[in-house]
Design a protein around this motif. Structure first.
Motif, PDB file in Angstrom:
ATOM      1  N   LYS A 166       0.859  -1.182   0.000  1.00 26.37           N
ATOM      2  CA  LYS A 166       0.000   0.000   0.000  1.00 26.37           C
ATOM      3  C   LYS A 166       0.894   1.230   0.000  1.00 26.37           C
ATOM      4  CE  LYS A 166      -3.925  -2.098   2.414  1.00 26.37           C
ATOM      5  NZ  LYS A 166      -4.722  -2.138   3.661  1.00 26.37           N
ATOM      6  N   ILE A 167       0.506   2.229  -0.756  1.00 26.69           N
ATOM      7  CA  ILE A 167       1.238   3.487  -0.818  1.00 26.69           C
ATOM      8  C   ILE A 167       0.514   4.524   0.039  1.00 26.69           C
ATOM      9  CG2 ILE A 167       2.070   5.349  -2.307  1.00 26.69           C
ATOM     10  CD1 ILE A 167       3.506   2.703  -2.789  1.00 26.69           C
ATOM     11  N   ASN A 168       1.244   5.153   0.962  1.00 26.62           N
ATOM     12  CA  ASN A 168       0.670   6.185   1.838  1.00 26.62           C
ATOM     13  C   ASN A 168       1.144   7.566   1.403  1.00 26.62           C
ATOM     14  OD1 ASN A 168      -0.558   4.250   3.447  1.00 26.62           O
ATOM     15  ND2 ASN A 168       1.020   4.287   5.024  1.00 26.62           N
ATOM     16  N   THR A 169       0.205   8.489   1.233  1.00 21.33           N
ATOM     17  CA  THR A 169       0.531   9.858   0.851  1.00 21.33           C
ATOM     18  C   THR A 169      -0.107  10.833   1.822  1.00 21.33           C
ATOM     19  OG1 THR A 169       0.635   9.287  -1.505  1.00 21.33           O
ATOM     20  CG2 THR A 169       0.347  11.612  -0.962  1.00 21.33           C
ATOM     21  N   GLU A 193      -2.407  -0.239  -4.276  1.00 22.39           N
ATOM     22  CA  GLU A 193      -3.457   0.470  -3.549  1.00 22.39           C
ATOM     23  C   GLU A 193      -2.867   1.745  -2.941  1.00 22.39           C
ATOM     24  OE1 GLU A 193      -6.546  -0.095   0.216  1.00 22.39           O
ATOM     25  OE2 GLU A 193      -5.748  -1.866  -0.811  1.00 22.39           O
ATOM     26  N   LEU A 194      -3.534   2.851  -3.194  1.00 26.65           N
ATOM     27  CA  LEU A 194      -3.076   4.160  -2.739  1.00 26.65           C
ATOM     28  C   LEU A 194      -3.969   4.661  -1.619  1.00 26.65           C
ATOM     29  CD1 LEU A 194      -1.359   6.798  -3.227  1.00 26.65           C
ATOM     30  CD2 LEU A 194      -3.117   7.443  -4.897  1.00 26.65           C
ATOM     31  N   ARG A 195      -3.353   5.280  -0.594  1.00 22.03           N
ATOM     32  CA  ARG A 195      -4.141   5.846   0.501  1.00 22.03           C
ATOM     33  C   ARG A 195      -3.662   7.282   0.776  1.00 22.03           C
ATOM     34  NH1 ARG A 195      -4.292   1.754   5.456  1.00 22.03           N
ATOM     35  NH2 ARG A 195      -2.147   2.480   5.626  1.00 22.03           N
ATOM     36  N   PHE A 196      -4.595   8.221   0.713  1.00 23.18           N
ATOM     37  CA  PHE A 196      -4.315   9.604   1.065  1.00 23.18           C
ATOM     38  C   PHE A 196      -4.596   9.809   2.551  1.00 23.18           C
ATOM     39  CE2 PHE A 196      -5.470  10.133  -3.521  1.00 23.18           C
ATOM     40  CZ  PHE A 196      -4.223  10.577  -3.955  1.00 23.18           C
ATOM     41  N   ILE A 197      -3.718  10.566   3.220  1.00 27.04           N
ATOM     42  CA  ILE A 197      -3.815  10.761   4.663  1.00 27.04           C
ATOM     43  C   ILE A 197      -3.896  12.251   4.964  1.00 27.04           C
ATOM     44  CG2 ILE A 197      -2.700  10.362   6.897  1.00 27.04           C
ATOM     45  CD1 ILE A 197      -1.182   8.022   5.573  1.00 27.04           C
ATOM     46  N   GLU A 198      -4.890  12.650   5.727  1.00 26.31           N
ATOM     47  CA  GLU A 198      -4.981  14.042   6.146  1.00 26.31           C
ATOM     48  C   GLU A 198      -3.826  14.385   7.087  1.00 26.31           C
ATOM     49  OE1 GLU A 198      -9.847  14.703   5.957  1.00 26.31           O
ATOM     50  OE2 GLU A 198      -8.833  14.623   7.899  1.00 26.31           O
ATOM     51  N   PHE A 199      -3.258  15.558   6.915  1.00 24.36           N
ATOM     52  CA  PHE A 199      -2.163  16.063   7.746  1.00 24.36           C
ATOM     53  C   PHE A 199      -2.638  16.161   9.194  1.00 24.36           C
ATOM     54  CE2 PHE A 199       0.461  20.178   8.574  1.00 24.36           C
ATOM     55  CZ  PHE A 199       1.429  19.466   9.256  1.00 24.36           C
ATOM     56  N   MET A 200      -1.905  15.493  10.115  1.00 22.75           N
ATOM     57  CA  MET A 200      -2.300  15.422  11.524  1.00 22.75           C
ATOM     58  C   MET A 200      -1.371  16.257  12.408  1.00 22.75           C
ATOM     59  SD  MET A 200      -3.369  11.393  11.950  1.00 22.75           S
ATOM     60  CE  MET A 200      -2.124  10.698  10.867  1.00 22.75           C
ATOM     61  N   PRO A 201      -1.832  16.694  13.582  1.00 18.77           N
ATOM     62  CA  PRO A 201      -1.020  17.526  14.479  1.00 18.77           C
ATOM     63  C   PRO A 201       0.031  16.723  15.233  1.00 18.77           C
ATOM     64  CG  PRO A 201      -3.156  17.131  15.463  1.00 18.77           C
ATOM     65  CD  PRO A 201      -3.222  16.557  14.076  1.00 18.77           C
ATOM     66  N   ALA A 237     -12.809  -1.590  11.310  1.00 17.02           N
ATOM     67  CA  ALA A 237     -11.752  -0.984  12.119  1.00 17.02           C
ATOM     68  C   ALA A 237     -10.608  -0.438  11.268  1.00 17.02           C
ATOM     69  CB  ALA A 237     -11.215  -2.004  13.117  1.00 17.02           C
ATOM     70  N   ASN A 238     -10.717  -0.517   9.945  1.00 18.91           N
ATOM     71  CA  ASN A 238      -9.665   0.011   9.086  1.00 18.91           C
ATOM     72  C   ASN A 238      -9.630   1.532   9.153  1.00 18.91           C
ATOM     73  OD1 ASN A 238      -8.862  -2.538   8.060  1.00 18.91           O
ATOM     74  ND2 ASN A 238     -10.599  -2.521   6.648  1.00 18.91           N
ATOM     75  N   PRO A 239      -8.445   2.134   9.203  1.00 23.78           N
ATOM     76  CA  PRO A 239      -8.384   3.592   9.290  1.00 23.78           C
ATOM     77  C   PRO A 239      -8.824   4.297   8.014  1.00 23.78           C
ATOM     78  CG  PRO A 239      -6.193   2.681   9.032  1.00 23.78           C
ATOM     79  CD  PRO A 239      -7.110   1.513   9.257  1.00 23.78           C
ATOM     80  N   ALA A 240      -8.713   3.623   6.881  1.00 23.44           N
ATOM     81  CA  ALA A 240      -9.043   4.256   5.603  1.00 23.44           C
ATOM     82  C   ALA A 240     -10.456   3.913   5.152  1.00 23.44           C
ATOM     83  CB  ALA A 240      -8.044   3.826   4.538  1.00 23.44           C
ATOM     84  N   VAL A 250      -8.857   3.292  -3.866  1.00 28.36           N
ATOM     85  CA  VAL A 250      -8.137   4.403  -3.243  1.00 28.36           C
ATOM     86  C   VAL A 250      -8.728   4.607  -1.852  1.00 28.36           C
ATOM     87  CG1 VAL A 250      -7.635   6.880  -3.319  1.00 28.36           C
ATOM     88  CG2 VAL A 250      -7.616   5.535  -5.439  1.00 28.36           C
ATOM     89  N   GLY A 251      -7.862   4.704  -0.846  1.00 26.35           N
ATOM     90  CA  GLY A 251      -8.318   4.922   0.519  1.00 26.35           C
ATOM     91  C   GLY A 251      -8.064   6.351   0.962  1.00 26.35           C
ATOM     92  N   VAL A 252      -8.870   6.811   1.931  1.00 25.37           N
ATOM     93  CA  VAL A 252      -8.654   8.123   2.534  1.00 25.37           C
ATOM     94  C   VAL A 252      -8.705   7.964   4.053  1.00 25.37           C
ATOM     95  CG1 VAL A 252      -9.423  10.515   2.743  1.00 25.37           C
ATOM     96  CG2 VAL A 252      -9.740   9.291   0.573  1.00 25.37           C
TER      97      VAL A 252
END
Length: 341
Positions: A166-169, A193-201, A237-240, A250-252
């Motif tokens: 899986k590719i994390n972006t 499989e590509l997953r986009f990740i929101e910028f976290m603090p 329970a998957n984060p995406a 594509v996951g988010v």
């Protein structure tokens, strides 16, 4: 018999909201050869090597956790392949599969995969998550302070030996939102499989701002302008959250705008034995002495450790939004490079 006593009898960690814990993430080092702006501080102070838990101690802890119902273990960092002995550790973990462990995974920046992909496959690693935040070489250099081609070579090496990848972006406004469409096209071509990740603090220098977040809705808006997008059911329970984008998945991961905390089944341990029931937990447990004791007197130490963990895990907060409301500043107890996300 109260809820916690019942759970102790069956050996499954559960929090006060009924979420059973089945996944353990272990950061084996805080060191990384990349300096990603959403993760690494400008001037990191590395953990001292003599403070790190040995792989022997980590193995005993993993054995203990598998006995408590953990089914998946993910090895993270920093960059896990920077710690000597990690391949042998993954090989050791295979013996826990007869006790109920189902998967051993790794999250990596991909830089060392050309060197280690075959050895990791031979050691029994089940799958890889690889970070890739841009396909533009200059932009990649600005984001990571490293060369783009080494990661592509690492991805190719992992594909060549048959890894599920899986590719994390991580997306940040004004930095790499122009990569959403190119990355989807590239991942589709590569059958990844590509997953986009929101910028976290969790950035090292605490510069995070809500204004820098590219939300799930904004990602979907871009995707819908170019592709046919359909939501896929069954996130669990998957984060995406998964979407079918012109036939590809594509996951988010939308921790900020639409968090997945309601089904969270994850626990975390960092390299020096600090345990966290949540990525954003305000306080962890210092377990290094307890973990080291497992190797000396497993029976006695495991009873004490289980009691300690049950209480802490039981009091896990409902989720990121709940924690965020308790303070006036962005939540941050530890930067991403020290806990592996």
């Amino acid at each position: 018999m109260n809820s916690m006593t019942q759970l102790a009898a069956i050996g499954v960690f559960q929090d006060q909201f009924g979420r059973e814990k089945r996944k353990l993430r272990i950061s084996v080092t805080d060191r990384c050869n990349f300096k990603c702006v959403y993760c690494m501080p400008e001037h990191p102070e590395w953990m001292k090597k003599h403070d790190l838990l040995s792989f022997e101690a980590l193995y005993h802890f993993c054995e203990f956790m598998v006995r408590q119902g953990i089914e998946q273990i993910r090895i993270t960092g920093g960059e896990p392949l920077m710690r000597q002995g990690v391949v042998h550790f993954i090989e050791q973990l295979q013996s826990l599969k007869k006790m109920g462990l189902k998967r051993v995974s790794m999250t990596t920046n991909g830089h060392y995969l050309k060197q280690y992909a075959d050895a990791l496959k031979q050691a029994g690693l089940d799958d890889l998550n690889i970070s890739l935040d841009s396909l533009d070489a200059d932009q990649f250099q600005r984001l990571t302070k490293k060369q783009f081609h080494t990661v592509l070579e690492g991805i190719q090496a992992a594909q060549d030996v048959g890894f599920n990848i899986k590719i994390n972006t991580v997306l940040m406004k004004g930095m790499n939102e122009d990569q959403i469409i190119p990355l989807v096209q590239w991942a589709k071509q590569q059958k990844l499989e590509l997953r986009f990740i929101e910028f976290m603090p969790l950035d090292g220098d605490q510069n995070w701002s809500q204004a820098d977040v590219i939300t799930e809705q904004e990602i979907l808006s871009q995707l819908s302008s170019q592709f046919t997008v359909q939501v896929l059911e069954g996130q669990g329970a998957n984060p995406a959250r998964s979407y079918r984008v012109d036939g590809s998945v594509v996951g988010v991961i939308s921790t900020i705008s639409n968090s997945f905390c309601g089904e969270c089944d994850r626990l975390r341990l960092n390299a020096q034995g600090e345990f966290y029931n949540c990525l954003f937990a305000k306080q962890g447990l210092k377990l290094k002495p307890d973990i080291q004791q497992l190797a000396q007197d497993y029976q006695h130490a495991s009873v004490h450790l289980k009691s300690k963990l049950m209480t802490y895990i039981w009091h896990k907060e409902q989720g990121f939004q709940t924690i965020q409301q308790q303070v006036l500043q962005p939540i941050r107890k530890i930067s991403m490079h020290m806990i592996g996300g």
